[in-house]
Design a protein around this motif. Structure first.
Motif, PDB file in Angstrom:
ATOM      1  N   THR A 192     -67.569  77.716  43.337  1.00 21.15           N
ATOM      2  CA  THR A 192     -66.422  78.268  42.614  1.00 21.15           C
ATOM      3  C   THR A 192     -66.858  79.393  41.683  1.00 21.15           C
ATOM      4  O   THR A 192     -66.231  80.461  41.631  1.00 21.15           O
ATOM      5  CB  THR A 192     -65.719  77.162  41.813  1.00 21.15           C
TER       6      THR A 192
ATOM      7  N   GLN B 213     -57.162  83.799  47.318  1.00 19.22           N
ATOM      8  CA  GLN B 213     -56.367  82.651  46.914  1.00 19.22           C
ATOM      9  C   GLN B 213     -56.404  81.549  47.969  1.00 19.22           C
ATOM     10  O   GLN B 213     -56.543  80.366  47.637  1.00 19.22           O
ATOM     11  CB  GLN B 213     -54.932  83.091  46.630  1.00 19.22           C
TER      12      GLN B 213
ATOM     13  N   VAL C 100     -61.340  75.429  49.118  1.00 18.80           N
ATOM     14  CA  VAL C 100     -62.348  74.724  48.322  1.00 18.80           C
ATOM     15  C   VAL C 100     -61.717  73.529  47.609  1.00 18.80           C
ATOM     16  O   VAL C 100     -62.251  72.417  47.616  1.00 18.80           O
ATOM     17  CB  VAL C 100     -63.002  75.675  47.296  1.00 18.80           C
ATOM     18  N   SER C 101     -60.553  73.753  47.010  1.00 16.58           N
ATOM     19  CA  SER C 101     -59.876  72.700  46.257  1.00 16.58           C
ATOM     20  C   SER C 101     -59.475  71.542  47.153  1.00 16.58           C
ATOM     21  O   SER C 101     -59.645  70.369  46.784  1.00 16.58           O
ATOM     22  CB  SER C 101     -58.628  73.267  45.558  1.00 16.58           C
TER      23      SER C 101
ATOM     24  N   TYR D 264     -58.743  81.088  50.168  1.00 13.07           N
ATOM     25  CA  TYR D 264     -60.103  80.557  50.213  1.00 13.07           C
ATOM     26  C   TYR D 264     -60.339  79.545  49.097  1.00 13.07           C
ATOM     27  O   TYR D 264     -60.905  78.471  49.315  1.00 13.07           O
ATOM     28  CB  TYR D 264     -61.109  81.702  50.119  1.00 13.07           C
ATOM     29  N   MET D 265     -59.890  79.858  47.891  1.00 11.71           N
ATOM     30  CA  MET D 265     -60.041  78.928  46.778  1.00 11.71           C
ATOM     31  C   MET D 265     -59.207  77.672  47.007  1.00 11.71           C
ATOM     32  O   MET D 265     -59.585  76.568  46.598  1.00 11.71           O
ATOM     33  CB  MET D 265     -59.651  79.596  45.452  1.00 11.71           C
TER      34      MET D 265
ATOM     35  N   THR E  27     -67.687  82.457  43.679  1.00 11.31           N
ATOM     36  CA  THR E  27     -66.473  83.135  44.138  1.00 11.31           C
ATOM     37  C   THR E  27     -65.838  83.934  43.006  1.00 11.31           C
ATOM     38  O   THR E  27     -65.387  85.069  43.208  1.00 11.31           O
ATOM     39  CB  THR E  27     -65.467  82.101  44.688  1.00 11.31           C
TER      40      THR E  27
END
Length: 346
Positions: A296, A115, A121-122, A117-118, A299
């Motif tokens: 994304t 979570q 990215v965002s 890590y994402m 992942t």
């Protein structure tokens, strides 16, 4: 010297530089682990921060030298995004294939680390979007969706990495260091290896970035694409070696955690550092977004196979490797103009 001759020399430099990065990163990571043990750092901090930062130093150096040598961070951003994709798909795949049985995961790894890590990215995509909205690149010949990432914008992802460190430290507030065996650690020697590793990596990455830039210019391949493929693979080898070794030692969670920690550092720190060096950098949003979309999807692929029985089997490992082969083939074919439709021209 002919253009072909220059290309052959530069290809040789890339091979040698990759080997040097391998050696220097080994010294850096081994010394970091020994010093972390000596100074009593918790295992989660060692894996998610110290080891991750150490194995990510080649990527950080690639952004810095791209900024210094070319005045642009596009080559470095490509290297970071490509390295993140390599880390997510290839490293777990090789770790799973190298191990006789499946790699075990856990819920903390699948949920908490994934979570955050994402989120990283965002936040980086949002930072690039803010650059396009508020600081559009209106110079002649600039892509339509291009904007300048400024130093204040670069502080947004860096601030998020500060939160990441804070969370890791809070989770280990009651940790008590194990002092067994620390008397056998030669501190001065380890600091020497750490310094030597840094120097070797810096020299090797400088030569790597220079040669990749020359080859890209000779072939007419965009800097971003050269970063996504050549530099990304060369600088990601240390991460691969660390994770494969951890998997073979039955430390599967550590092998995957190193990947996520490295990617989090690369996205939130390495790219902003390049911006802080040059002052501001133009980002082609139309080139970057498809790559972040691939990252994304990669992942999602990884954490889907990890969540099934909280393990990574060999067939699932091969599926990750196949996904990376498809990605590289797509980038090469689009760059050569064989297929079109996703990456913008130029």
């Amino acid at each position: 010297m002919s253009e072909a001759g220059v290309s052959l020399v530069d290809i040789g430099i890339i091979v040698v530089a990759t080997g040097a990065i391998w050696i220097g990163s080994g010294w850096l990571e081994d010394a970091s682990e020994e010093l972390s043990t000596y100074y009593g750092l918790p295992l989660v901090v060692q894996g998610a921060i110290v080891t991750a930062v150490g194995s990510s130093f080649p990527e950080l150096a690639s952004v810095v030298f791209a900024a210094i040598l070319t005045g642009s961070i596009e080559l470095g951003v490509g290297a970071i995004v490509g390295s993140a994709i390599f880390n997510i798909l290839v490293i777990p795949a090789l770790s799973g294939i190298a191990k006789d049985d499946q790699i075990e995961a856990n819920r903390t790894l699948v949920y908490k680390e994934a979570q955050f890590y994402m989120l990283a990215v965002s936040v980086l995509v949002i930072t690039f979007a803010l650059a396009v909205i508020y600081y559009p690149d209106n110079t002649a010949g600039a892509p339509e969706l291009a904007g300048f990432v400024t130093r204040p914008l670069a502080l947004i992802p860096i601030g998020l990495y500060g939160l990441y460190i804070f969370i890791q430290m809070q989770d280990t507030g009651d940790y008590e260091a194990d002092t067994d065996g620390i008397e056998d650690i030669e501190v001065r020697k380890e600091w020497g290896f750490l310094a030597a590793g840094l120097v070797v990596i810096l020299i090797a990455v400088e030569r790597l970035v220079h040669s990749v830039d020359l080859i890209g210019a000779a072939l007419g391949v965009p800097e971003f694409i050269m970063g996504v493929t050549i530099i990304a693979a060369a600088t990601s080898l240390p991460d691969a070696l660390v994770s494969i070794r951890a998997a073979q030692d039955d430390r599967g969670v550590a092998s995957i955690a190193n990947v996520l920690g490295s990617n989090t550092f690369d996205l939130l720190v390495a790219i902003p550092v390049g911006v802080l060096i040059v002052g501001s950098a133009s980002i082609n949003f139309a080139m970057a977004v498809p790559m972040f979309a691939v990252l994304t999807l990669a992942t999602i692929h990884l954490f889907t196979v990890l969540r099934t029985d909280l393990s990574l089997t060999q067939p699932e490992s091969y599926s990750l490797l196949l996904a990376y082969v498809v990605f590289v083939a797509w980038v090469v074919l689009e760059s050569a103009g064989v297929i079109t439709g996703i990456l913008p021209a130029g």
